[in-house]
Scaffold this motif. Structure first.
Motif, PDB file in Angstrom:
ATOM      1  N   ARG A   1       1.115  -1.100  -0.296  1.00  0.00           N
ATOM      2  CA  ARG A   1      -0.033  -0.050  -0.388  1.00  0.00           C
ATOM      3  C   ARG A   1       0.654   1.216  -0.297  1.00  0.00           C
ATOM      4  NH1 ARG A   1      -3.954   0.225   5.159  1.00  0.00           N
ATOM      5  NH2 ARG A   1      -4.978   1.600   4.154  1.00  0.00           N
ATOM      6  N   ASP A   2       0.555   2.471  -0.591  1.00  0.00           N
ATOM      7  CA  ASP A   2       1.163   3.650  -0.504  1.00  0.00           C
ATOM      8  C   ASP A   2       1.729   4.076   0.128  1.00  0.00           C
ATOM      9  OD1 ASP A   2      -0.928   5.677   0.093  1.00  0.00           O
ATOM     10  OD2 ASP A   2      -1.678   4.844  -1.454  1.00  0.00           O
ATOM     11  N   PRO A   3       2.199   4.794   1.312  1.00  0.00           N
ATOM     12  CA  PRO A   3       2.888   5.406   2.073  1.00  0.00           C
ATOM     13  C   PRO A   3       1.562   6.097   2.633  1.00  0.00           C
ATOM     14  CG  PRO A   3       4.426   6.064   0.380  1.00  0.00           C
ATOM     15  CD  PRO A   3       3.477   5.419  -0.205  1.00  0.00           C
ATOM     16  N   LEU A   4       0.694   6.865   2.214  1.00  0.00           N
ATOM     17  CA  LEU A   4      -0.263   7.413   3.135  1.00  0.00           C
ATOM     18  C   LEU A   4      -1.578   6.709   3.254  1.00  0.00           C
ATOM     19  CD1 LEU A   4      -0.560  10.858   1.241  1.00  0.00           C
ATOM     20  CD2 LEU A   4       0.308   9.909   3.146  1.00  0.00           C
ATOM     21  N   GLY A   5      -1.617   5.228   2.936  1.00  0.00           N
ATOM     22  CA  GLY A   5      -2.699   3.789   2.853  1.00  0.00           C
ATOM     23  C   GLY A   5      -3.856   4.510   2.197  1.00  0.00           C
ATOM     24  N   PHE A   6      -4.090   5.274   1.175  1.00  0.00           N
ATOM     25  CA  PHE A   6      -5.349   5.685   0.324  1.00  0.00           C
ATOM     26  C   PHE A   6      -6.682   4.786   0.043  1.00  0.00           C
ATOM     27  CE2 PHE A   6      -2.989   9.339  -0.944  1.00  0.00           C
ATOM     28  CZ  PHE A   6      -3.599  10.411  -0.912  1.00  0.00           C
ATOM     29  N   ARG A   7      -5.642   3.499  -0.140  1.00  0.00           N
ATOM     30  CA  ARG A   7      -6.742   1.745  -0.700  1.00  0.00           C
ATOM     31  C   ARG A   7      -6.627   1.726   0.522  1.00  0.00           C
ATOM     32  NH1 ARG A   7      -9.628   5.305  -1.934  1.00  0.00           N
ATOM     33  NH2 ARG A   7      -9.228   6.711  -3.320  1.00  0.00           N
TER      34      ARG A   7
ATOM     35  N   GLU B   1       9.301   5.243   4.197  1.00  0.00           N
ATOM     36  CA  GLU B   1       9.142   6.002   6.326  1.00  0.00           C
ATOM     37  C   GLU B   1       7.291   6.049   6.712  1.00  0.00           C
ATOM     38  OE1 GLU B   1      11.169   6.300   8.189  1.00  0.00           O
ATOM     39  OE2 GLU B   1      12.603   5.090   6.750  1.00  0.00           O
ATOM     40  N   PRO B   2       7.111   5.514   7.361  1.00  0.00           N
ATOM     41  CA  PRO B   2       5.634   6.083   8.478  1.00  0.00           C
ATOM     42  C   PRO B   2       5.298   7.316   7.858  1.00  0.00           C
ATOM     43  CG  PRO B   2       6.877   4.089   9.931  1.00  0.00           C
ATOM     44  CD  PRO B   2       8.300   5.465   9.150  1.00  0.00           C
ATOM     45  N   ALA B   3       4.086   7.756   7.561  1.00  0.00           N
ATOM     46  CA  ALA B   3       3.982   9.161   6.816  1.00  0.00           C
ATOM     47  C   ALA B   3       1.996   9.164   8.242  1.00  0.00           C
ATOM     48  CB  ALA B   3       3.776   9.304   5.974  1.00  0.00           C
ATOM     49  N   PRO B   4       1.603  10.331   8.341  1.00  0.00           N
ATOM     50  CA  PRO B   4       0.372  10.339   8.722  1.00  0.00           C
ATOM     51  C   PRO B   4      -0.182   9.871   7.668  1.00  0.00           C
ATOM     52  CG  PRO B   4       1.345  12.390   8.964  1.00  0.00           C
ATOM     53  CD  PRO B   4       2.222  11.650   7.949  1.00  0.00           C
ATOM     54  N   THR B   5      -1.286   8.606   8.262  1.00  0.00           N
ATOM     55  CA  THR B   5      -2.103   8.143   7.302  1.00  0.00           C
ATOM     56  C   THR B   5      -3.265   9.598   6.283  1.00  0.00           C
ATOM     57  OG1 THR B   5      -3.689   7.206   8.699  1.00  0.00           O
ATOM     58  CG2 THR B   5      -1.651   5.737   8.021  1.00  0.00           C
ATOM     59  N   LYS B   6      -3.674   8.831   5.177  1.00  0.00           N
ATOM     60  CA  LYS B   6      -5.058   9.321   4.935  1.00  0.00           C
ATOM     61  C   LYS B   6      -5.995   8.997   3.551  1.00  0.00           C
ATOM     62  CE  LYS B   6      -3.697  13.292   5.959  1.00  0.00           C
ATOM     63  NZ  LYS B   6      -4.711  14.582   6.726  1.00  0.00           N
TER      64      LYS B   6
ATOM     65  N   GLY C   1     -15.227   6.701  14.068  1.00  0.00           N
ATOM     66  CA  GLY C   1     -14.426   6.196  15.376  1.00  0.00           C
ATOM     67  C   GLY C   1     -13.442   7.018  15.626  1.00  0.00           C
ATOM     68  N   ARG C   2     -12.880   7.338  14.794  1.00  0.00           N
ATOM     69  CA  ARG C   2     -10.976   8.508  14.802  1.00  0.00           C
ATOM     70  C   ARG C   2     -11.605   9.469  14.125  1.00  0.00           C
ATOM     71  NH1 ARG C   2      -8.245   4.479  10.626  1.00  0.00           N
ATOM     72  NH2 ARG C   2      -7.684   6.327   8.609  1.00  0.00           N
ATOM     73  N   ASP C   3     -11.578  10.440  14.618  1.00  0.00           N
ATOM     74  CA  ASP C   3     -10.398  11.708  13.758  1.00  0.00           C
ATOM     75  C   ASP C   3      -9.892  12.025  13.338  1.00  0.00           C
ATOM     76  OD1 ASP C   3      -9.158  12.211  15.879  1.00  0.00           O
ATOM     77  OD2 ASP C   3     -10.595  13.493  17.237  1.00  0.00           O
ATOM     78  N   VAL C   4      -8.785  11.381  12.969  1.00  0.00           N
ATOM     79  CA  VAL C   4      -7.699  11.687  12.542  1.00  0.00           C
ATOM     80  C   VAL C   4      -7.657  10.491  11.663  1.00  0.00           C
ATOM     81  CG1 VAL C   4      -6.640  13.137  13.731  1.00  0.00           C
ATOM     82  CG2 VAL C   4      -6.073  10.986  14.141  1.00  0.00           C
ATOM     83  N   GLY C   5      -6.652  10.560  10.201  1.00  0.00           N
ATOM     84  CA  GLY C   5      -5.960   9.598   8.750  1.00  0.00           C
ATOM     85  C   GLY C   5      -6.684   9.277   8.008  1.00  0.00           C
ATOM     86  N   TYR C   6      -7.820  10.654   8.073  1.00  0.00           N
ATOM     87  CA  TYR C   6      -8.609  10.437   6.506  1.00  0.00           C
ATOM     88  C   TYR C   6      -8.320  11.236   5.895  1.00  0.00           C
ATOM     89  CZ  TYR C   6     -11.330   6.630   8.776  1.00  0.00           C
ATOM     90  OH  TYR C   6     -11.856   5.626   9.908  1.00  0.00           O
ATOM     91  N   CYS C   7      -8.298  10.702   4.506  1.00  0.00           N
ATOM     92  CA  CYS C   7      -8.346  11.963   3.183  1.00  0.00           C
ATOM     93  C   CYS C   7     -10.030  12.333   3.235  1.00  0.00           C
ATOM     94  CB  CYS C   7      -7.967  11.482   1.445  1.00  0.00           C
ATOM     95  SG  CYS C   7      -8.389  12.715   0.355  1.00  0.00           S
ATOM     96  N   LEU C   8      -9.977  13.978   2.965  1.00  0.00           N
ATOM     97  CA  LEU C   8     -11.065  14.454   3.382  1.00  0.00           C
ATOM     98  C   LEU C   8     -11.316  15.516   2.052  1.00  0.00           C
ATOM     99  CD1 LEU C   8     -11.330  15.259   6.796  1.00  0.00           C
ATOM    100  CD2 LEU C   8     -12.911  13.294   5.624  1.00  0.00           C
TER     101      LEU C   8
END
Length: 465
Positions: free
Chosen positions: A178-184, A235-240, A432-439
């Motif tokens: 998966r890409d570093p931001l975890g889109f899919r 490298e780990p990055a904030p997920t989106k 269930g969570r307020d961070v980690g999404y692409c909006l």
């Protein structure tokens, strides 16, 4: 109009790998109805079967029982977000390079694909398709000289930008990442001593496979001879992660990004009822998109739930088009109202999203003609005001109704007495969570910059390339 994009399946170490891949694709059919393909490794060569249409139409018993031999397989279903709707663009995409026979399946969209393609063509690469997925294959091939396969894949992925969940079959080796931001989404499962990769966990349920975990953003999983290893290629990055998986795309019986889709959609409806209560006779969805949010809204509001629109489940990908004067036939053939539930009623319709508004307008017009007294609409996601560059085929900004009109004007255009969208805060609470999404489709904050030479769509209403 929203279009499903792609679904991926991988099977390693199973004597009927092609058949298992077939069933996995069958479970993921909602993610793409344009084309389907399976590639297997028979010990010496890759074998393939690809075709246009649904999974059940592309494969038969001869393919699964005789032609697609081998204990390792990958499968792909597609609804194009880049590349024309042609058989040559069906995946998995296959190439031969030195000692390697490589097949690749891709879910997502690269925002720098055109720039990379021009660069590769200038260096002598010849492309067979219009897919951005082929760019990845050329990058892998260029890095294979003097390097191992995993390193070549990692170097290729360091050049591409955007959304990419990949499944690669190179001889007998299965690679998923998966890409570093975890889109899919992409998940790992197991059937006995065989491993399974799938875009959604509903595929594991059909295969009676154990869901082990999600593949992490920036992680590469390598499976060979029933042995699994893992390494990081970024490298780990904030997920989106794409929040629209939870709003619309994923099957409600799947776990996506660690969240149960059914529960999230029901919670969206419950919070929508809190944000925008309305006095109506009952709650109804337009099946199937608003179904689960409608259940939540009805339970939270105390209003009855009715299926006042009935879906025809036997509509294929194509049907004979009627004459021009029946211009709404394509909408009516899919959904038909229960007339006795409409006349003189105050309807509260729950939808998951509004993109252009044209289809909904036609349906609301029909309800008015049948005598509905009031029609209120509640939408279980925020207004879509910005196009997506990461694999969802949203229209250009000029065609997104919420990008160009205030909510009141949208309500009048559709023919509603009232309209309310779930807030971004409400949507995040439901997941269930307020961070980690692409909006980005809601707020325009794109986590990966779009290549200036033009992706599928542009930030402006004209092409910048």
């Amino acid at each position: 109009m929203k279009r499903e994009y792609c679904g991926l399946v991988g099977i390693s170490g199973h004597p009927e790998a092609a058949r298992m891949a077939y069933f996995g694709l069958y479970a993921l059919q909602h993610r793409g109805q344009e084309s389907a393909g399976i590639v297997t490794w028979d010990g010496a060569n890759l074998r393939e079967q690809r075709g246009m249409g649904l999974v059940a139409d592309v494969f038969n018993e001869r393919h699964l029982g005789k032609e697609l031999k081998g204990d390792t397989a990958i499968g792909h279903i597609r609804y194009s977000t880049t590349g024309a709707s042609l058989l040559r663009n069906a995946q998995p995409f296959m190439v031969r390079f030195g000692d390697f026979r490589i097949a690749i399946g891709h879910n997502g969209n690269l925002v720098n694909a055109q720039a990379l393609r021009r660069e590769l063509e200038e260096q002598g690469s010849i492309f067979q398709t219009t897919m951005d997925s082929e760019v990845i294959v050329h990058l892998i091939a260029r890095n294979l000289n003097g390097k191992g396969l995993e390193e070549a894949v990692a170097l290729a992925c360091s050049r591409i930008k955007g959304a990419f969940s990949l499944i690669i079959l190179a001889n007998n080796k299965l690679i998923a990442l998966r890409d570093p931001l975890g889109f899919r989404p992409l998940s790992l499962g197991r059937m006995g001593d065989s491993y399974v990769i799938a875009s959604e966990t509903c595929a594991f349920d059909l295969l009676e496979a154990e869901h082990l975990r999600c593949i992490d953003p920036g992680e590469m999983v390598i499976i060979e001879d029933r042995c699994l290893t893992s390494r990081r290629f970024a490298e780990p990055a904030p997920t989106k992660s794409c929040i629209f998986e939870l709003v619309y795309f994923a099957r409600p019986d799947s776990l996506v990004f660690g969240t149960e889709v059914y529960s999230a959609r029901k919670q969206m409806g419950e919070l929508l009822a809190q944000e925008a209560p309305v006095d109506g006779d009952y709650i109804m969805p337009f099946p199937d998109s608003g179904m689960y949010a409608a259940v939540g809204y009805a339970q939270a509001s105390g209003l009855p739930f009715e299926l006042a629109m009935i879906r025809n489940h036997y509509i294929g990908r194509t049907f004979i088009q009627p004459s021009q004067d029946m211009r709404d036939f394509g909408v009516r053939v899919k959904l038909n109202p229960v007339r006795s539930l409409i006349k003189n009623k105050r309807l509260v319709i729950i939808e998951d999203s509004i993109v252009r508004g044209t289809t909904i307008r036609t349906r609301v017009k029909k309800l008015r003609e049948l005598g509905a007294r009031e029609i209120h609409m509640r939408v279980s996601c925020p207004p879509i005001r910005h196009p997506c560059y990461y694999g969802i085929d949203f229209s250009s900004k000029g065609e997104l109704i919420a990008a160009n009109h205030p909510v009141g004007d949208i309500a009048r255009y559709i023919g509603l007495d009232s309209l309310h969208y779930l807030s971004i805060d409400g949507l995040l609470q439901a997941t269930g969570r307020d961070v980690g999404y692409c909006l980005a489709c809601f707020d325009g904050n794109y986590p990966v910059a779009v290549d200036g030479s033009c992706s599928k769509m542009c930030l402006e209403d004209k092409c910048c390339g």
